[in-house]
Design a protein around this motif. Structure first.
Motif, PDB file in Angstrom:
ATOM      1  N   MET A 126     -71.158  74.860 -11.056  1.00  0.00           N
ATOM      2  CA  MET A 126     -70.691  76.165 -11.514  1.00  0.00           C
ATOM      3  C   MET A 126     -69.271  76.094 -12.066  1.00  0.00           C
ATOM      4  N   ASP A 127     -68.455  75.160 -11.567  1.00  0.00           N
ATOM      5  CA  ASP A 127     -67.123  74.986 -12.158  1.00  0.00           C
ATOM      6  C   ASP A 127     -67.247  74.550 -13.613  1.00  0.00           C
ATOM      7  N   GLN A 128     -68.110  73.579 -13.852  1.00  0.00           N
ATOM      8  CA  GLN A 128     -68.334  73.106 -15.217  1.00  0.00           C
ATOM      9  C   GLN A 128     -68.979  74.191 -16.076  1.00  0.00           C
ATOM     10  N   ALA A 129     -69.928  74.940 -15.487  1.00  0.00           N
ATOM     11  CA  ALA A 129     -70.596  76.010 -16.234  1.00  0.00           C
ATOM     12  C   ALA A 129     -69.614  77.133 -16.581  1.00  0.00           C
ATOM     13  N   ALA A 130     -68.710  77.448 -15.644  1.00  0.00           N
ATOM     14  CA  ALA A 130     -67.703  78.480 -15.929  1.00  0.00           C
ATOM     15  C   ALA A 130     -66.746  78.015 -17.023  1.00  0.00           C
ATOM     16  N   TRP A 131     -66.370  76.742 -16.987  1.00  0.00           N
ATOM     17  CA  TRP A 131     -65.500  76.200 -18.034  1.00  0.00           C
ATOM     18  C   TRP A 131     -66.222  76.231 -19.381  1.00  0.00           C
ATOM     19  N   ASP A 132     -67.502  75.821 -19.384  1.00  0.00           N
ATOM     20  CA  ASP A 132     -68.294  75.865 -20.622  1.00  0.00           C
ATOM     21  C   ASP A 132     -68.411  77.286 -21.155  1.00  0.00           C
ATOM     22  N   TRP A 133     -68.576  78.243 -20.261  1.00  0.00           N
ATOM     23  CA  TRP A 133     -68.723  79.634 -20.674  1.00  0.00           C
ATOM     24  C   TRP A 133     -67.417  80.165 -21.265  1.00  0.00           C
ATOM     25  N   GLU A 134     -66.320  79.833 -20.620  1.00  0.00           N
ATOM     26  CA  GLU A 134     -65.046  80.375 -21.055  1.00  0.00           C
ATOM     27  C   GLU A 134     -64.532  79.714 -22.328  1.00  0.00           C
ATOM     28  N   PHE A 135     -64.667  78.399 -22.422  1.00  0.00           N
ATOM     29  CA  PHE A 135     -64.060  77.691 -23.551  1.00  0.00           C
ATOM     30  C   PHE A 135     -65.047  77.310 -24.650  1.00  0.00           C
ATOM     31  N   LEU A 136     -66.293  77.047 -24.288  1.00  0.00           N
ATOM     32  CA  LEU A 136     -67.269  76.596 -25.283  1.00  0.00           C
ATOM     33  C   LEU A 136     -68.285  77.673 -25.660  1.00  0.00           C
ATOM     34  N   GLY A 137     -68.320  78.753 -24.927  1.00  0.00           N
ATOM     35  CA  GLY A 137     -69.264  79.819 -25.237  1.00  0.00           C
ATOM     36  C   GLY A 137     -70.659  79.564 -24.693  1.00  0.00           C
ATOM     37  N   GLY A 138     -70.800  78.675 -23.708  1.00  0.00           N
ATOM     38  CA  GLY A 138     -72.102  78.418 -23.099  1.00  0.00           C
ATOM     39  C   GLY A 138     -72.488  79.539 -22.153  1.00  0.00           C
ATOM     40  N   TYR A 139     -73.767  79.821 -22.056  1.00  0.00           N
ATOM     41  CA  TYR A 139     -74.218  80.940 -21.242  1.00  0.00           C
ATOM     42  C   TYR A 139     -75.000  80.510 -20.015  1.00  0.00           C
ATOM     43  N   PHE A 140     -74.788  79.291 -19.522  1.00  0.00           N
ATOM     44  CA  PHE A 140     -75.503  78.827 -18.330  1.00  0.00           C
ATOM     45  C   PHE A 140     -75.003  79.550 -17.081  1.00  0.00           C
ATOM     46  N   SER A 141     -73.708  79.719 -16.945  1.00  0.00           N
ATOM     47  CA  SER A 141     -73.141  80.367 -15.768  1.00  0.00           C
ATOM     48  C   SER A 141     -73.591  81.815 -15.625  1.00  0.00           C
ATOM     49  N   PRO A 142     -73.485  82.655 -16.658  1.00  0.00           N
ATOM     50  CA  PRO A 142     -73.991  84.025 -16.493  1.00  0.00           C
ATOM     51  C   PRO A 142     -75.503  84.076 -16.307  1.00  0.00           C
ATOM     52  N   PHE A 143     -76.213  83.144 -16.919  1.00  0.00           N
ATOM     53  CA  PHE A 143     -77.666  83.113 -16.767  1.00  0.00           C
ATOM     54  C   PHE A 143     -78.043  82.868 -15.308  1.00  0.00           C
ATOM     55  N   ILE A 144     -77.378  81.906 -14.673  1.00  0.00           N
ATOM     56  CA  ILE A 144     -77.666  81.609 -13.276  1.00  0.00           C
ATOM     57  C   ILE A 144     -77.286  82.794 -12.396  1.00  0.00           C
TER      58      ILE A 144
END
Length: 165
Positions: A126-144
């Motif tokens: 989730m740390d990596q997913a939050a970083w991806d969401w914040e900086f790269l625009g990935g939506y894995f963290s909100p999806f989970i």
């Protein structure tokens, strides 16, 4: 000029439409079904009508929602949909109350671990997913957090119910 053809939308419309009789027939069928359906249902013996238990309805809706999520995700991200099909489809099919206390506790613990193993600090998922969401625009963290975990928590609720409810 009296015999000249009319120009406009009303000139293109046929005088006799096949839609009107079809619409009338559909209206008659709908009216008959609305008025006759309660009378036909009342003919059924009240002993043969049974209601489904609450846990079965909740499990059915949970599986329906999970399958909708998997189907929509398969269009956008097939690998995530495949993982969700395994992580959601198989365990949610077996959710439900049991009479054995040990089995019930094991199911609740398994579903809880299935919901929260994403958040274990050892994995840093989730740390990596939050970083991806914040900086790269990935939506894995909100999806989970918004979709996956509530579906699994609903399975925990279904497993917590009794057979009589």
């Amino acid at each position: 000029m009296a015999n000249s053809p009319q120009i406009g939308a009303h000139a293109l419309r046929p005088k006799h439409s096949i839609v009107d009789p079809f619409r009338q027939f559909a209206l008659v069928c709908l009216s008959l079904s609305v008025f006759l359906a309660p009378r036909l249902v009342d003919k059924i013996d009240s002993d043969t009508r049974k209601t489904a238990p609450v846990w079965m309805l909740l499990r059915s809706f949970n599986l329906c929602f999970a399958s909708t999520v998997i189907s929509a995700t398969s269009v956008l991200n097939f690998s995530l949909a495949a993982v969700l099909a395994v992580l959601l489809g198989v365990p949610l099919s077996f959710s439900g109350p049991t009479d054995d206390m040990l089995t019930s506790l094991t199911l609740k613990l398994a579903y809880t671990l299935l919901a929260v193993f994403w958040f274990t600090p050892a994995w840093n998922v989730m740390d990596q997913a939050a970083w991806d969401w914040e900086f790269l625009g990935g939506y894995f963290s909100p999806f989970i957090c918004i979709i996956y975990v509530p579906i699994v928590w609903q399975a925990v609720i279904v497993s917590s119910l009794t057979n009589r409810s």
